[in-house]
Design a protein around this motif. Sequence first.
Motif, PDB file in Angstrom:
ATOM      1  N   LEU A  68      11.987   7.529  13.458  1.00  0.00           N
ATOM      2  CA  LEU A  68      12.479   7.262  12.102  1.00  0.00           C
ATOM      3  C   LEU A  68      12.191   5.829  11.663  1.00  0.00           C
ATOM      4  O   LEU A  68      11.788   5.601  10.522  1.00  0.00           O
ATOM      5  N   ALA A  69      12.358   4.872  12.543  1.00  0.00           N
ATOM      6  CA  ALA A  69      12.105   3.470  12.182  1.00  0.00           C
ATOM      7  C   ALA A  69      10.647   3.272  11.787  1.00  0.00           C
ATOM      8  O   ALA A  69      10.339   2.577  10.800  1.00  0.00           O
ATOM      9  N   ALA A  70       9.742   3.882  12.526  1.00  0.00           N
ATOM     10  CA  ALA A  70       8.316   3.768  12.202  1.00  0.00           C
ATOM     11  C   ALA A  70       8.009   4.475  10.880  1.00  0.00           C
ATOM     12  O   ALA A  70       7.195   3.995  10.087  1.00  0.00           O
ATOM     13  N   LEU A  71       8.671   5.601  10.636  1.00  0.00           N
ATOM     14  CA  LEU A  71       8.479   6.303   9.360  1.00  0.00           C
ATOM     15  C   LEU A  71       8.964   5.436   8.205  1.00  0.00           C
ATOM     16  O   LEU A  71       8.313   5.372   7.164  1.00  0.00           O
ATOM     17  N   GLN A  72      10.089   4.771   8.389  1.00  0.00           N
ATOM     18  CA  GLN A  72      10.598   3.886   7.334  1.00  0.00           C
ATOM     19  C   GLN A  72       9.578   2.805   6.994  1.00  0.00           C
ATOM     20  O   GLN A  72       9.330   2.527   5.815  1.00  0.00           O
ATOM     21  N   ALA A  73       8.952   2.219   8.001  1.00  0.00           N
ATOM     22  CA  ALA A  73       7.933   1.194   7.767  1.00  0.00           C
ATOM     23  C   ALA A  73       6.723   1.786   7.058  1.00  0.00           C
ATOM     24  O   ALA A  73       6.189   1.193   6.111  1.00  0.00           O
ATOM     25  N   THR A  74       6.295   2.962   7.487  1.00  0.00           N
ATOM     26  CA  THR A  74       5.131   3.617   6.882  1.00  0.00           C
ATOM     27  C   THR A  74       5.399   3.959   5.421  1.00  0.00           C
ATOM     28  O   THR A  74       4.563   3.687   4.549  1.00  0.00           O
ATOM     29  N   VAL A  75       6.552   4.526   5.154  1.00  0.00           N
ATOM     30  CA  VAL A  75       6.900   4.878   3.773  1.00  0.00           C
ATOM     31  C   VAL A  75       7.030   3.612   2.929  1.00  0.00           C
ATOM     32  O   VAL A  75       6.636   3.596   1.758  1.00  0.00           O
ATOM     33  N   GLY A  76       7.530   2.541   3.517  1.00  0.00           N
ATOM     34  CA  GLY A  76       7.596   1.272   2.793  1.00  0.00           C
ATOM     35  C   GLY A  76       6.219   0.772   2.391  1.00  0.00           C
ATOM     36  O   GLY A  76       6.014   0.329   1.254  1.00  0.00           O
ATOM     37  N   THR A  77       5.264   0.879   3.283  1.00  0.00           N
ATOM     38  CA  THR A  77       3.887   0.463   2.986  1.00  0.00           C
ATOM     39  C   THR A  77       3.275   1.350   1.908  1.00  0.00           C
ATOM     40  O   THR A  77       2.626   0.853   0.981  1.00  0.00           O
ATOM     41  N   ILE A  78       3.485   2.640   2.022  1.00  0.00           N
ATOM     42  CA  ILE A  78       2.970   3.578   1.011  1.00  0.00           C
ATOM     43  C   ILE A  78       3.610   3.273  -0.341  1.00  0.00           C
ATOM     44  O   ILE A  78       2.920   3.206  -1.365  1.00  0.00           O
ATOM     45  N   GLY A  79       4.911   3.075  -0.352  1.00  0.00           N
ATOM     46  CA  GLY A  79       5.623   2.778  -1.597  1.00  0.00           C
ATOM     47  C   GLY A  79       5.153   1.499  -2.256  1.00  0.00           C
ATOM     48  O   GLY A  79       5.026   1.429  -3.484  1.00  0.00           O
ATOM     49  N   LYS A  80       4.879   0.476  -1.459  1.00  0.00           N
ATOM     50  CA  LYS A  80       4.374  -0.786  -2.019  1.00  0.00           C
ATOM     51  C   LYS A  80       3.030  -0.573  -2.702  1.00  0.00           C
ATOM     52  O   LYS A  80       2.777  -1.134  -3.769  1.00  0.00           O
ATOM     53  N   GLU A  81       2.183   0.234  -2.099  1.00  0.00           N
ATOM     54  CA  GLU A  81       0.870   0.487  -2.703  1.00  0.00           C
ATOM     55  C   GLU A  81       1.010   1.308  -3.976  1.00  0.00           C
ATOM     56  O   GLU A  81       0.337   1.049  -4.966  1.00  0.00           O
ATOM     57  N   CYS A  82       1.898   2.292  -3.973  1.00  0.00           N
ATOM     58  CA  CYS A  82       2.143   3.067  -5.197  1.00  0.00           C
ATOM     59  C   CYS A  82       2.640   2.136  -6.308  1.00  0.00           C
ATOM     60  O   CYS A  82       2.158   2.187  -7.439  1.00  0.00           O
ATOM     61  N   SER A  83       3.607   1.305  -5.976  1.00  0.00           N
ATOM     62  CA  SER A  83       4.185   0.393  -6.964  1.00  0.00           C
ATOM     63  C   SER A  83       3.162  -0.585  -7.507  1.00  0.00           C
ATOM     64  O   SER A  83       3.144  -0.881  -8.703  1.00  0.00           O
ATOM     65  N   ALA A  84       2.307  -1.104  -6.640  1.00  0.00           N
ATOM     66  CA  ALA A  84       1.295  -2.069  -7.078  1.00  0.00           C
ATOM     67  C   ALA A  84       0.376  -1.454  -8.136  1.00  0.00           C
ATOM     68  O   ALA A  84       0.070  -2.094  -9.150  1.00  0.00           O
ATOM     69  N   CYS A  85      -0.012  -0.229  -7.929  1.00  0.00           N
ATOM     70  CA  CYS A  85      -0.886   0.440  -8.895  1.00  0.00           C
ATOM     71  C   CYS A  85      -0.113   0.779 -10.170  1.00  0.00           C
ATOM     72  O   CYS A  85      -0.611   0.570 -11.276  1.00  0.00           O
ATOM     73  N   HIS A  86       1.098   1.275 -10.028  1.00  0.00           N
ATOM     74  CA  HIS A  86       1.900   1.647 -11.197  1.00  0.00           C
ATOM     75  C   HIS A  86       2.216   0.439 -12.069  1.00  0.00           C
ATOM     76  O   HIS A  86       2.265   0.570 -13.293  1.00  0.00           O
ATOM     77  N   GLU A  87       2.435  -0.704 -11.465  1.00  0.00           N
ATOM     78  CA  GLU A  87       2.755  -1.909 -12.241  1.00  0.00           C
ATOM     79  C   GLU A  87       1.648  -2.244 -13.242  1.00  0.00           C
ATOM     80  O   GLU A  87       1.923  -2.694 -14.342  1.00  0.00           O
TER      81      GLU A  87
END
Length: 143
Positions: A118-137
């Motif tokens: 779960l901890a590794a998934l949290q980090a992975t989802v955080g990285t994915i989310g940052k990339e989504c947000s960067a493009c959406h911004e």
Amino acid sequence: MRKLLLALSAIALTAGAVHADPKDDREALMKERGKIVGGLVKMVKGETPFDAAATLAALQTLDANAEKGLNVDALWPAGSNTDETSPKIWEDNAAFKAEAAKFKTVADAAVASPPADLAALQATVGTIGKECSACHEVYRIKK
């Protein structure tokens, strides 16, 4: 006769998919992306139990989705902008293509090194989310 009708129906459906509207195609791609990430977020939040096999399958699906997103010229062709689509996509198309490539790189990395807990998934989802947000911004018009 029934086989002939089924074959003709399949051809008609395939032909229709080839001539689909780019706006509809890209919206479907992004909705699929959101659904995949949403499923991973449910695991992160504890709404569903962590499952390494399901996580890997979701990441592989996300990676395939990201691959489709690299086809910027087909999904965002000139003249296909709408009130919901940022003109920045066409004003700096090279930068937009670079964002699509960055997302694919993040998805590739997630599949190459899938989270084992779960901890590794949290980090992975955080990285994915940052990339989504960067493009959406930059490229998504806020409603």
